[in-house]
Design a protein around this motif. Structure first.
Motif: not given
Length: 448
Positions: A237-248
């Motif tokens: 879940q933490i890595v998913f949120s980090a990937a989403l932040f980076l994509f944004w």
């Protein structure tokens, strides 16, 4: 008629379970009278109470044990009594044969320097894959037992009906995510020529979303909990949120940069900031685990320099990500309102901004609601709505970035532009020819 009423109540309970989170149940008993239930029994002695718990088919996720003396039970002559509680667990029928493990403990000195609730202590125990647990509550200092005062005990836990609802929802989301990821990869493989460089990002986020949906959730509940699987799910879940932040950050900043995006100037600052967020969040989870909100247990000592530093890094990283992303989105939104640059962004970019703004707004509202109305175990509260929101956002994102959609739009725009240019040229050619023909006619008439 009764069947209709029963069905309506079942549907209403399922919706409430989905929206409001786990319907926590609490057993209330005292330290003077023994209790015998199918999944909980107590053994009462003068200075000790042993509470045996068998969670199978009765509890899931965790249980919280609280003991305290209500105000109406206190007498002026009562003196504070030191208390201690320890949780032990084992598998099988006899713990002597299988061996027991000490999972957690809590104590309260009960002296004048302690807090105002002299008699109380509270202990959280996640289910860790054991069949039997025992809470051993003792009064008095070590080696000098004292008479246990008249106390109230509370055992709070999550009943299995919440896990059944959550298991069904997670299986549905996992199935949809797998089908969507497979179709997305097939569409990308069939695409001729170079695809959109952002489409591999979408494929990666889809794979991480599968981990967030947690396909092993039902297995974890069936085996009465697993610390390793729970830790793995949280890290995903933490890595998913980090990937989403980076994509944004990459998408929102890239909409304003027509020039080539260099690794050091464009990607590296964003990756470093998001990487620091993910590393600090994972380190905090591994060091302290996940505690329920508003649970009266000490989080960490004030002199714990490592934990304090990790918390500071996490707060700074999250604040910088939010400020940076807000600046980029506001800049893009501001440019979208300009009449003279109305067509500077494609339909994909406009839909990305709209979907992301709605997603962040709903997510923030959910966090505020959970913070204001949270209770013990509220990290499970609104978990399913958050899961449904994340899956819905990714479905819309995949639809916007589907392989070939943007190229077909561009080709259609180019074809329409070419048709318009061709028609203009043909119209202009006919007009020029007609003009020239008219001039020639005039000249011929003049020559004649």
């Amino acid at each position: 008629m009764p069947s209709l009423v029963g069905s309506e109540m079942c549907i209403r309970d399922s919706i409430n379970t989905f929206v409001a989170g786990p319907p926590l149940e609490t057993l209330v008993f005292d330290a003077q009278n023994a209790v015998s239930l199918a999944y909980m029994q107590t053994k009462v002695e003068d200075s000790r109470v042993a509470i045996a718990i068998s969670p199978r088919a009765a509890m899931s996720h965790y249980f919280v044990f609280t003991c305290y003396v209500p105000e109406q039970w206190k007498a002026p002559a009562d003196k504070p009594v030191p208390l201690s509680a320890a949780v032990k667990a084992w598998n099988g029928g006899a713990r002597e044969a299988s061996g027991e493990a000490l999972l957690g403990s809590a104590s309260h000195a009960g002296d004048a320097s302690s807090e105002k609730r002299e008699y109380g202590l509270q202990l959280l125990q996640p289910l860790a894959g054991f069949e039997h647990y025992e809470i051993d509550v003792r009064a008095g200092a070590p080696g000098t037992p004292a008479k246990l005062p008249r106390m109230e005990f509370r055992l709070t836990y999550v009943p299995p009906r919440f896990t059944r609802t959550q298991t069904a929802v997670r299986i549905f989301f996992c199935t949809v995510t797998l089908l969507l990821a497979g179709a997305f990869c097939v569409a990308g493989a069939r695409l001729e020529g170079a695809g959109d460089p952002l489409q591999p990002w979408i494929a990666l986020i889809l794979l991480l979303l599968l981990g967030v949906n947690d396909p092993l959730y039902g297995y974890r509940v069936a085996r009465l909990g697993s610390e390793q699987l729970e830790a793995g799910s949280t890290v995903v879940q933490i890595v998913f949120s980090a990937a989403l932040f980076l994509f944004w950050l990459v998408m929102a900043d890239g909409m304003q940069r027509a020039s080539a995006k260099t690794c050091c100037g464009f990607y590296l600052p964003k990756a470093a900031l998001v990487g620091a967020y993910a590393a600090s969040a994972c380190a905090l989870f591994v060091k302290h685990g996940r505690l329920p909100d508003r649970l009266e247990v000490s989080s960490f000592a004030s002199d714990d320099v490592v934990t304090t530093s990790l918390v500071a890094v996490l707060i700074v990283c999250l604040s910088l990500i939010c400020v940076w992303l807000a600046f980029l989105v506001l800049r893009v939104t501001y440019h979208l309102g300009w009449k003279q640059v109305e067509y500077i962004y494609t339909d994909r970019e406009k839909s990305f901004i709209g979907m992301t703004l709605v997603f962040i707004s709903l997510w923030s509202c959910g966090l505020v609601y959970r913070a204001l109305h949270g209770q013990r175990g509220s990290w499970l509260m609104l978990q399913l709505p958050f899961l449904a929101l994340s899956n819905s956002y990714l479905v819309l994102l995949v639809n916007a970035f589907w392989p070939g959609v943007e190229s077909s739009i561009s080709a259609s725009i180019a074809a329409n532009t070419a048709d318009d240019v061709g028609e203009a040229e043909r119209a202009g050619g006919r007009a020029s020819h007609k003009d020239r023909q008219g001039l020639l006619d005039d000249d011929d008439d003049e020559d004649e």
